[in-house]
Design an enzyme around this catalytic site. Structure first.
Site, PDB file in Angstrom:
ATOM      1  N   ASP A  58      -8.336  -3.736  -0.821  1.00  0.00           N
ATOM      2  CA  ASP A  58      -8.327  -4.397  -2.366  1.00  0.00           C
ATOM      3  C   ASP A  58      -8.124  -5.280  -2.634  1.00  0.00           C
ATOM      4  O   ASP A  58      -9.027  -6.014  -3.608  1.00  0.00           O
ATOM      5  CB  ASP A  58      -7.808  -3.767  -3.192  1.00  0.00           C
ATOM      6  CG  ASP A  58      -7.683  -1.698  -3.002  1.00  0.00           C
ATOM      7  OD1 ASP A  58      -8.408  -1.513  -2.646  1.00  0.00           O
ATOM      8  OD2 ASP A  58      -6.579  -1.130  -3.203  1.00  0.00           O
ATOM      9  N   HIS A  87       0.867  -1.569  -0.047  1.00  0.00           N
ATOM     10  CA  HIS A  87       0.005  -0.432   0.185  1.00  0.00           C
ATOM     11  C   HIS A  87       0.536   0.785  -0.266  1.00  0.00           C
ATOM     12  O   HIS A  87       1.952   1.459   0.670  1.00  0.00           O
ATOM     13  CB  HIS A  87      -1.111  -0.433   1.237  1.00  0.00           C
ATOM     14  CG  HIS A  87      -2.149   0.861   1.305  1.00  0.00           C
ATOM     15  ND1 HIS A  87      -1.886   2.193   1.269  1.00  0.00           N
ATOM     16  CD2 HIS A  87      -3.442   0.633   0.573  1.00  0.00           C
ATOM     17  CE1 HIS A  87      -3.149   2.222   1.407  1.00  0.00           C
ATOM     18  NE2 HIS A  87      -4.029   2.258   0.651  1.00  0.00           N
TER      19      HIS A  87
END
Length: 428
Positions: free
Chosen positions: A363, A306
């Site tokens: 995600d 991330h």
């Protein structure tokens, strides 16, 4: 503000800038007078080291894997709260009492209907239009239908428009989906919960009753909570920048939706699911792991790591549990889910991924869950926008209420030609 200052030496002169203390996280060097005092700007592409505003809504510590809304850890909110309660928290800064939450839910429920003429607005789009394109257009058009709440200087107008946006976004999202598949719109049902109503409007049809599955309903509620706000990300910064000009709230949120549409932002879960489909079966995982480790191979594992979190994404823990619940409840048999589980275990244990801190992120799991529920990939970012609306609205309200807020106006490092005289075309 503390008594501490940051000192700078430039051009033989010394300058001091105040240091502003944060409640938690990094303190900030106040350089608002830098240009006036030194005739210099700072250069910070992507604003990775620049605080664009002061906020009391959301805090992220990427190194420690912490996400707080109003001081409350995201894991606790996702486990014990609801999206409506979390929305109230972001809008008001405190958790509601029972009566306050009941009143808030009633207010949102009473605003779920769209102006009937807006239904005709959908027919102006091509049948194969992307749902995000439809959402951008419809949300931007809301100001033409609800101009009675667009005075940004009126707190009551801001409150009404905020509630309208949060309430109507599930209806707009469901209608965008229905339009894309050629099914009739399903009107809201005020007896259902926020996520339950959305599921019914999306998957129900007028010809038969739709029964909301409580496991799926709870999964959607968690997904909404986990995506409600995420500090000053690209789309939130876009909403604030648009709002700094005095634009109406519907236009500002439409701008945020447009920014979220970008594959580097809101499309990450779709990219992760597409990657799993490309791998296809468990036996092909070693091939793709080897490709991911090869610096000369352009292939990258999507859904891992991330931009902010250099530790485990705190939202991923809740999403992992939710994925297990949904897949178990639905009894879905699809090779990509087997690929996802095996890939997850490899990433959590392989020294290469551990060393580079490439943990599965939110995600990675959300795409799996949404696909299992039945959402096509083009709806993933729409759902993201639906949930993030409350964060955008809260951030917009905070910005408008800030007496120190100015219109956004980034500066630049100019590297083009210096001044030169115009040459007539016949002499060039």
């Amino acid at each position: 503000m503390s008594n501490e200052t940051a000192k700078m030496s430039l051009g033989g002169k010394d300058y001091e800038f105040p240091v502003l203390k944060a409640t938690t996280g990094p303190d900030v060097i106040d350089i608002r007078k830098l240009y006036a005092q030194t005739n210099n700007f700072t250069l910070d592409p992507g604003f990775t080291s620049t605080a664009s505003c002061e906020s009391n809504l959301t805090f992220i510590d990427g190194g420690e894997g912490v996400l707080l809304h109003g001081g409350y850890p995201i894991g606790q909110l996702a486990e014990h709260s609801s999206f409506m309660e979390t929305s109230y928290l972001l809008l008001n800064g405190t958790l509601p009492s029972k009566n306050e939450l009941k009143e808030f839910k009633t207010t949102i429920t009473n605003h779920t209907m769209l102006h009937e003429q807006l239904a005709k607005f959908f027919s102006g789009f091509r049948r194969d239009a992307h749902p995000m394109a439809i959402m951008c257009g419809v949300v931007g058009a809301l100001s033409a239908f609800y101009h009675d709440s667009t005075d940004i200087n009126d707190p009551e107008h801001r409150r009404i428009s905020s509630h309208r946006l949060i309430a109507k976004m599930p209806t707009i999202a469901a209608m965008a989906y229905k339009y894309s598949i050629g099914q009739p719109f399903v009107y809201p049902d005020n007896t259902l919960s926020y996520p339950g109503n959305f599921l019914r409007m999306t998957f129900g049809v007028p010809a038969e009753e739709y029964e909301v599955d409580p496991v799926i309903e709870r999964a959607m509620d968690r997904i909404f909570i986990l995506h409600a706000d995420h500090e000053q990300n690209a789309s939130t910064s876009t909403v604030r920048l648009a709002g700094s000009s005095g634009a109406n709230p519907f236009a500002c949120i439409a701008a945020g939706i447009a920014c979220l549409w970008g594959p580097a932002h809101g499309g990450a879960n779709e990219a992760a699911l597409n990657m799993l489909r490309e791998i296809g079966t468990v036996d092909r995982i070693p091939e793709y792991i080897a490709r991911a480790k090869d610096k000369n191979d352009p292939f990258r594992l999507m859904g891992f790591g991330h931009r902010v979190y250099k530790n485990y994404d705190p939202r991923a823990t809740v999403m992992q549990k939710t994925a297990d619940e949904v897949l178990s409840k639905l009894g879905v048999t699809d090779p990509i889910f087997d690929v996802a589980r095996e890939l997850e275990q490899i990433a959590l244990n392989d020294p290469y991924f551990v060393e580079k801190k490439l943990y599965p992120n939110v995600d990675f799991y959300s795409g799996i869950i949404l696909s299992a529920i039945g959402f096509p990939t083009e709806m993933f970012t729409v759902l993201f926008a639906l949930a993030r609306t409350v964060g955008w609205v809260a951030q917009w309200n905070e910005m408008i209420s800030d007496p120190g807020q100015k219109i956004g106006r980034p500066r630049q490092l100019y590297t083009g030609p210096a001044q030169r005289d115009y040459i007539p075309i016949d002499k060039r």
